[in-house]
Design an enzyme around this catalytic site. Structure first.
Site, PDB file in Angstrom:
ATOM      1  N   ASP A  96      10.836   3.394  18.437  1.00 17.89           N
ATOM      2  CA  ASP A  96      12.640   2.943  18.256  1.00 17.89           C
ATOM      3  C   ASP A  96      13.577   3.667  19.668  1.00 17.89           C
ATOM      4  OD1 ASP A  96      13.377   5.705  17.909  1.00 17.89           O
ATOM      5  OD2 ASP A  96      13.661   5.327  16.017  1.00 17.89           O
ATOM      6  N   ASP A 270       9.524  -2.341   9.989  1.00 25.30           N
ATOM      7  CA  ASP A 270       8.946  -0.518   9.331  1.00 25.30           C
ATOM      8  C   ASP A 270       9.704   0.240   8.852  1.00 25.30           C
ATOM      9  OD1 ASP A 270      11.827  -0.680  11.680  1.00 25.30           O
ATOM     10  OD2 ASP A 270      11.282   1.845  10.961  1.00 25.30           O
ATOM     11  N   CYS A 308      -6.851  -1.896  -5.840  1.00 25.47           N
ATOM     12  CA  CYS A 308      -6.065  -1.672  -4.822  1.00 25.47           C
ATOM     13  C   CYS A 308      -7.640  -0.972  -4.502  1.00 25.47           C
ATOM     14  CB  CYS A 308      -5.645   0.030  -4.649  1.00 25.47           C
ATOM     15  SG  CYS A 308      -5.755   0.388  -3.227  1.00 25.47           S
ATOM     16  N   CYS A 310      -8.212   1.237  -2.009  1.00 30.54           N
ATOM     17  CA  CYS A 310      -8.190   2.315  -0.539  1.00 30.54           C
ATOM     18  C   CYS A 310      -9.242   3.863  -1.618  1.00 30.54           C
ATOM     19  CB  CYS A 310      -6.752   2.541  -0.808  1.00 30.54           C
ATOM     20  SG  CYS A 310      -6.144   3.385  -2.460  1.00 30.54           S
ATOM     21  N   CYS A 313      -7.856   4.979  -4.609  1.00 28.48           N
ATOM     22  CA  CYS A 313      -8.113   4.224  -5.875  1.00 28.48           C
ATOM     23  C   CYS A 313      -9.212   4.547  -6.409  1.00 28.48           C
ATOM     24  CB  CYS A 313      -7.350   3.145  -5.861  1.00 28.48           C
ATOM     25  SG  CYS A 313      -5.407   3.346  -5.385  1.00 28.48           S
ATOM     26  N   HIS A 339      -2.601   5.441  -0.559  1.00 27.14           N
ATOM     27  CA  HIS A 339      -2.212   4.234  -1.294  1.00 27.14           C
ATOM     28  C   HIS A 339      -1.575   3.710  -0.752  1.00 27.14           C
ATOM     29  CE1 HIS A 339      -2.616   2.075  -4.884  1.00 27.14           C
ATOM     30  NE2 HIS A 339      -1.169   2.435  -4.128  1.00 27.14           N
TER      31      HIS A 339
END
Lengths: 376, 376
Positions: A96, A270, A308, A310, A313, A339
């Site tokens: 940015d 974002d 999930c 991930c 999880c 997660h």
């Protein structure tokens, strides 16, 4: 400014909405859109190694010019080979301009036509951020996509305040364009301001489009206005943006915000939400709002989110995650962030899949219904 | 107590010292010794995922009975399938008895023949930890190796204070032995106290050896006594321990401490040093003492330790590590801890290799000389 060279290619468009899939090409690789960029404020996506960020499916991240300018300094980073090398992130980076952070400083900043004068939140030292300096910093960092310095119009603002603010943003956009090195491989995006006034937004889009930036961003939303107003501005403004450029909705947002904005034709997002919420123990799922410190999870041996895939999880129970959080363990931050980022990445995958097979409207309606159940 | 069943096998002995390599067998796998156990106080090696801990080469970790008893509670952990499952660590776990933590509470605790009465450091609640309860907690946690509750004799202590304290520890050892379930697959180690008095240490070893524990620990060292005194106690006491049982030096220590103690015949170590130092930005190498926040590393683009094969050293510069630390980023904790643990694990690998090829004396002398250069 160098002519637009294959920066963005549209792959699919949804038959029933403005949603589209695209491929963004940068010096550090390609990004499938719609894409969500995890935020790596100080040169790190908080609590995750860059290897983990990549493994979660993130293709591009965002870093903050304001923070890296103040610490460790853009010249230092440049002398060490640039931001990618410094933080060991081999993929694309969007920086940015620092405008939003300076805006957030409130009383510690003053805006003049020349630029923004502000005091560092770290040591109180005085700095002046001009459009030219914002480009210089971003070129030193070597990001793949740079943003023009803009003034974030506050909410609420009168029409004439918003109009004056927009004029400043547009003059800074023109100065940013000129400041950029001709030979730069870094893309530069313009930012559409205009407050909550459709007329001003329209005027902003026309002016920014005329400057032929590599991409166009909507700024100045999610600054305190009612959700419906933000949605209206996004819905009305996005269709006006040049269709062949990436559309970036800055600082947004919740999963619902993203799904709705994609419908309007937004390509890039974002937000600190997944990372910041994670550090506060607020975890995203499509079935339940999880506040992990709650006593109800004390003996819960199930995974955080059975849907999930991930690491968190697949390997830990809610009871363990609650224990880590309550005990103040660093691992809580890491597992929670992991997660939430994965949740966002899977969401973007689902969005792209839905657009790819022409089913975005159905996906959107199902998703919003599911999430409504979660929130109530 | 069940007869000793293949718990420990000696693989090599060093021709010139008491150093030995062994193989420790537990219900959750085998451990090559000499071994260092990273400390996972509250059911997590601070800032690292269990996958990372394993990848760094750690085979066994230590967890703290005191902490897990207070939060989240051993019964809760038992109801969720035990500590291994709770924290997703598939390898061996040694649990301490809680004695040392209670000792460290200072004025918040009182020792009686029955047990230790203490106030929780979390909420001030009153608890009584007896030898029987310490076993009950450790059996609920399901660790692979349990420790007897002991009284850590303070330093300094008069002979008669140390003698009285030892008597208590020995009576608690006997009670621990009896409290342990006959059918338990969990090993139980006795602890040798006796303060800084060789006579008492000898008496302690004889009593503990007679109780036929699966392993013998030296406790009550590294409690404030001069380094030379600790070394003397270890050097004099270790040879008296039953040779066929693992010898565990509790809470020790620096890399130098470990190398010297291995020479005396110690097989197992644990210490918060690598993890705690990491969180304070103190990083281990064999060439330099690194205090990562120092300005000298500001522009240092080299790896933390060019000899190290860890993720941190292979991927990040000292300048970046300094930036993360100074900026207060969580990733600093993770990357620093990762390196320090790997440093300790590589040290243990080198120690085992040196013993394996009968070169321990040479290794020790070279290592201590290198480290001396680092410290001066």
């Amino acid at each position: 400014m160098a002519p637009l060279n294959q920066h963005f290619r549209i792959l699919n468009t949804d038959p029933e909405s403005a949603a589209r899939c695209g491929l963004l090409s940068t010096p550090h690789g390609q990004v499938l859109t719609p894409a969500f960029m995890p935020v790596g404020t100080q040169g790190t996506v908080k609590s995750l190694t860059p290897d983990t960020v990549k493994a979660l499916g993130a293709e591009m991240i965002l870093c903050n010019t304001y923070h890296l300018y103040l610490r460790p300094g853009h010249q230092l980073i440049a002398s060490l080979g640039g931001l990618h090398s410094f933080m060991n992130w081999g993929g694309p980076i969007l920086t940015d301009s620092g405008g939003f952070q300076v805006y957030s400083l409130g009383k510690l900043r003053k805006i003049t036509p020349e630029g923004a004068i502000f005091q560092s939140h770290i040591d109180g030292s005085r700095h002046r951020l001009t459009p030219e300096l914002a480009i210089e910093i971003q070129e030193a960092l070597g990001s793949d996509i740079m943003m023009c310095l803009d003034e974030c119009t506050p909410y609420p603002a009168t029409f004439s305040e918003a109009e004056a603010s927009l004029s400043l943003t547009l003059s800074w956009a023109e100065r940013s364009r000129k400041a950029r090195a001709d030979s730069s491989p870094q893309a530069l995006y313009g930012i559409v301001q205009g407050g909550m006034y459709p007329d001003l937004r329209k005027r902003a889009v026309e002016a920014i489009a005329a400057m032929n930036f590599d991409g166009c961003a909507l700024g100045g939303v999610s600054v305190g206005e009612p959700k419906a107003l933000m949605e209206q501005i996004v819905a009305e403004t996005t269709p006006l943006l040049p269709a062949d450029r990436p559309h970036y909705l800055m600082g947004v947002g919740t999963p619902e915000d993203i799904v709705k904005a994609v419908d309007c034709g937004i390509d890039l997002f974002d937000c600190v939400m997944p990372t910041r919420c994670a550090r506060h123990g607020l975890l995203f799922t499509n079935t339940e709002k999880v506040v992990i410190k709650n006593a109800r999870y004390r003996k819960d041996n199930g995974p955080l989110d059975s849907e999930c895939d991930c690491y968190t999880c697949r390997n830990f129970s809610r009871a363990y995650l609650r224990h880590l959080y309550v005990a103040g363990e660093i691992l809580a931050m890491t597992l929670n962030t992991l997660h939430n980022i994965r949740y966002y990445m899977r969401l973007m995958e689902q969005i792209r899949d839905a657009i790819g097979c022409g089913q975005y409207a159905a996906f959107k309606s199902r998703f919003l219904k599911d999430r409504q159940r979660v929130e109530t």
